[in-house]
Design a protein around this motif. Structure first.
Motif, PDB file in Angstrom:
ATOM      1  N   PRO A   1      43.654   6.498  51.285  1.00  0.00           N
ATOM      2  CA  PRO A   1      42.708   5.627  51.981  1.00  0.00           C
ATOM      3  C   PRO A   1      41.398   5.469  51.197  1.00  0.00           C
ATOM      4  N   VAL A   2      40.827   4.297  51.262  1.00  0.00           N
ATOM      5  CA  VAL A   2      39.539   4.010  50.644  1.00  0.00           C
ATOM      6  C   VAL A   2      38.576   3.617  51.761  1.00  0.00           C
ATOM      7  N   VAL A   3      37.453   4.325  51.846  1.00  0.00           N
ATOM      8  CA  VAL A   3      36.464   4.034  52.876  1.00  0.00           C
ATOM      9  C   VAL A   3      35.107   3.817  52.224  1.00  0.00           C
ATOM     10  N   ARG A   4      34.274   2.968  52.852  1.00  0.00           N
ATOM     11  CA  ARG A   4      32.927   2.739  52.362  1.00  0.00           C
ATOM     12  C   ARG A   4      31.990   3.727  53.023  1.00  0.00           C
ATOM     13  N   GLY A   5      31.156   4.374  52.228  1.00  0.00           N
ATOM     14  CA  GLY A   5      30.216   5.347  52.772  1.00  0.00           C
ATOM     15  C   GLY A   5      28.850   5.208  52.135  1.00  0.00           C
ATOM     16  N   TYR A   6      27.844   5.757  52.803  1.00  0.00           N
ATOM     17  CA  TYR A   6      26.475   5.715  52.315  1.00  0.00           C
ATOM     18  C   TYR A   6      25.930   7.132  52.202  1.00  0.00           C
ATOM     19  N   GLY A   7      25.184   7.386  51.130  1.00  0.00           N
ATOM     20  CA  GLY A   7      24.523   8.664  50.973  1.00  0.00           C
ATOM     21  C   GLY A   7      23.219   8.702  51.757  1.00  0.00           C
ATOM     22  N   ALA A   8      22.556   9.844  51.666  1.00  0.00           N
ATOM     23  CA  ALA A   8      21.275   9.995  52.348  1.00  0.00           C
ATOM     24  C   ALA A   8      20.235   9.095  51.687  1.00  0.00           C
ATOM     25  N   PRO A   9      19.441   8.342  52.476  1.00  0.00           N
ATOM     26  CA  PRO A   9      18.414   7.475  51.900  1.00  0.00           C
ATOM     27  C   PRO A   9      17.412   8.263  51.057  1.00  0.00           C
ATOM     28  N   VAL A  10      17.040   7.698  49.912  1.00  0.00           N
ATOM     29  CA  VAL A  10      16.088   8.324  48.990  1.00  0.00           C
ATOM     30  C   VAL A  10      14.779   7.544  49.059  1.00  0.00           C
ATOM     31  N   PRO A  11      13.692   8.147  49.525  1.00  0.00           N
ATOM     32  CA  PRO A  11      12.431   7.405  49.647  1.00  0.00           C
ATOM     33  C   PRO A  11      11.848   7.041  48.288  1.00  0.00           C
ATOM     34  N   ALA A  12      11.105   5.932  48.240  1.00  0.00           N
ATOM     35  CA  ALA A  12      10.412   5.526  47.025  1.00  0.00           C
ATOM     36  C   ALA A  12       9.372   6.573  46.645  1.00  0.00           C
ATOM     37  N   ASP A  13       9.106   6.680  45.353  1.00  0.00           N
ATOM     38  CA  ASP A  13       8.149   7.678  44.876  1.00  0.00           C
ATOM     39  C   ASP A  13       6.764   7.469  45.468  1.00  0.00           C
ATOM     40  N   ASP A  14       6.410   6.198  45.753  1.00  0.00           N
ATOM     41  CA  ASP A  14       5.068   5.908  46.256  1.00  0.00           C
ATOM     42  C   ASP A  14       5.039   5.688  47.765  1.00  0.00           C
ATOM     43  N   LEU A  15       6.103   6.092  48.467  1.00  0.00           N
ATOM     44  CA  LEU A  15       6.134   5.919  49.922  1.00  0.00           C
ATOM     45  C   LEU A  15       5.191   6.901  50.600  1.00  0.00           C
ATOM     46  N   ASP A  16       4.410   6.402  51.529  1.00  0.00           N
ATOM     47  CA  ASP A  16       3.527   7.255  52.324  1.00  0.00           C
ATOM     48  C   ASP A  16       4.387   8.231  53.120  1.00  0.00           C
ATOM     49  N   PRO A  17       4.138   9.536  52.986  1.00  0.00           N
ATOM     50  CA  PRO A  17       4.963  10.524  53.699  1.00  0.00           C
ATOM     51  C   PRO A  17       4.952  10.360  55.210  1.00  0.00           C
ATOM     52  N   SER A  18       3.955   9.659  55.730  1.00  0.00           N
ATOM     53  CA  SER A  18       3.882   9.488  57.179  1.00  0.00           C
ATOM     54  C   SER A  18       4.837   8.412  57.694  1.00  0.00           C
ATOM     55  N   VAL A  19       5.425   7.623  56.790  1.00  0.00           N
ATOM     56  CA  VAL A  19       6.365   6.582  57.195  1.00  0.00           C
ATOM     57  C   VAL A  19       7.734   7.219  57.421  1.00  0.00           C
ATOM     58  N   ALA A  20       8.175   7.179  58.666  1.00  0.00           N
ATOM     59  CA  ALA A  20       9.433   7.834  59.032  1.00  0.00           C
ATOM     60  C   ALA A  20      10.636   6.994  58.636  1.00  0.00           C
ATOM     61  N   LEU A  21      11.753   7.647  58.467  1.00  0.00           N
ATOM     62  CA  LEU A  21      13.001   6.950  58.177  1.00  0.00           C
ATOM     63  C   LEU A  21      13.402   6.120  59.395  1.00  0.00           C
ATOM     64  N   PRO A  22      13.653   4.816  59.216  1.00  0.00           N
ATOM     65  CA  PRO A  22      14.029   3.971  60.371  1.00  0.00           C
ATOM     66  C   PRO A  22      15.348   4.420  60.994  1.00  0.00           C
ATOM     67  N   GLY A  23      15.455   4.201  62.271  1.00  0.00           N
ATOM     68  CA  GLY A  23      16.662   4.592  62.964  1.00  0.00           C
ATOM     69  C   GLY A  23      17.903   3.880  62.472  1.00  0.00           C
ATOM     70  N   TYR A  24      17.755   2.622  62.024  1.00  0.00           N
ATOM     71  CA  TYR A  24      18.932   1.891  61.559  1.00  0.00           C
ATOM     72  C   TYR A  24      19.450   2.446  60.238  1.00  0.00           C
ATOM     73  N   LEU A  25      18.640   3.272  59.538  1.00  0.00           N
ATOM     74  CA  LEU A  25      19.119   3.937  58.315  1.00  0.00           C
ATOM     75  C   LEU A  25      19.673   5.323  58.615  1.00  0.00           C
ATOM     76  N   SER A  26      19.036   6.041  59.514  1.00  0.00           N
ATOM     77  CA  SER A  26      19.514   7.394  59.827  1.00  0.00           C
ATOM     78  C   SER A  26      20.860   7.345  60.539  1.00  0.00           C
ATOM     79  N   ALA A  27      21.162   6.211  61.156  1.00  0.00           N
ATOM     80  CA  ALA A  27      22.433   6.090  61.889  1.00  0.00           C
ATOM     81  C   ALA A  27      23.578   5.675  60.989  1.00  0.00           C
ATOM     82  N   ARG A  28      23.331   5.297  59.746  1.00  0.00           N
ATOM     83  CA  ARG A  28      24.388   4.825  58.851  1.00  0.00           C
ATOM     84  C   ARG A  28      25.231   5.989  58.350  1.00  0.00           C
TER      85      ARG A  28
END
Length: 246
Positions: free
Chosen positions: A219-246
């Motif tokens: 079987p071949v399935v499509r999967g996503y790894g853990a999102p990697v934040p940009a180097d210049d992303l403000d640490p206070s910006v939380a991961l959106p729910g539509y990404l954490s649910a993928r």
């Protein structure tokens, strides 16, 4: 976004018209000479719901056309809105600049073939000849036109973003005038359409069944790894729910 840098698309002098949604018994596309396969015809389908499902599950298509007498196939992003596909492009391409400056006469558009494919499994037979893949694919033939209406173009671009990451268009800065001027969208109506599907295991020859080779489906399935934040992303910006649910 990937941009088809060689796509020749043409402008129109009239605004677009909406395509009526199918109703009642109109549950299948009409087969044509271009949509009936020459082999494995039993795998072909014109079921509208099946076609829509295959298209809606992907976001990358391959767009084929002829330029200067030679075939060109480009990967790019797309989305489906009702009975119409919108494909992402770039106004910076040389063919598009040429097409958009051809005068005031209405243009018939660009003949294209658009394909979308999902690979669902690697089919391993005892004989190399009978190896195959399980897949779901859609092929669309038609004439593509550049979207010139600003509101339709903005709506299509939002839908293209959401096709890849549902919910993202509302959680990002909208394109400004300069960005919209540099971006092209072409539309392709779903008229000549077919799906083709293979499922199941290998088809080994009876005389090969006793051979000591593994046979079956990977079987071949499509999967996503853990999102990697940009180097210049403000640490206070939380991961959106539509990404954490993928």
């Amino acid at each position: 976004m990937p941009q088809p840098t060689e796509t020749t698309v043409t402008t129109e002098t009239t605004e677009t018209t909406d395509i009526a949604e199918p109703t009642g018994a109109d549950t299948a596309y009409r087969p044509t000479a271009r949509t009936v396969p020459t082999r494995s015809k039993e795998r072909a389908s014109y079921d509208r719901e099946l076609v829509h499902g295959i298209l809606d599950e992907a976001y990358l298509c391959h767009l084929g056309f002829v330029r200067d007498g030679a075939p060109v196939v480009l990967p790019t992003l797309y989305t489906r809105v009702g009975e119409r596909l919108y494909v992402h492009g770039s106004t910076g391409s040389r063919p598009l600049r040429m097409a958009s400056g051809t005068g005031t006469a209405p243009d018939p558009g660009l003949a294209v073939c658009l394909t979308v494919t999902h690979v669902d499994g690697l089919v391993l037979a005892r004989a190399a000849f009978h190896h195959s893949i399980n897949y779901r694919s859609v092929v669309v033939h038609g004439t593509a036109h550049q979207v010139t209406d600003p509101e339709e173009r903005r709506t299509a671009l939002d839908a293209i973003v959401d096709q890849a990451v549902p919910g993202r268009s509302a959680d990002s800065r909208p394109a400004n005038a300069r960005e919209l001027a540099a971006t092209a969208v072409i539309r392709l109506d779903l008229d000549e359409v077919s799906a083709k599907v293979r499922t199941g295991g290998p088809h080994d020859e009876p005389e090969d069944l006793s051979l000591p080779y593994w046979s079956g489906v990977v079987p071949v399935v499509r999967g996503y790894g853990a999102p990697v934040p940009a180097d210049d992303l403000d640490p206070s910006v939380a991961l959106p729910g539509y990404l954490s649910a993928r």
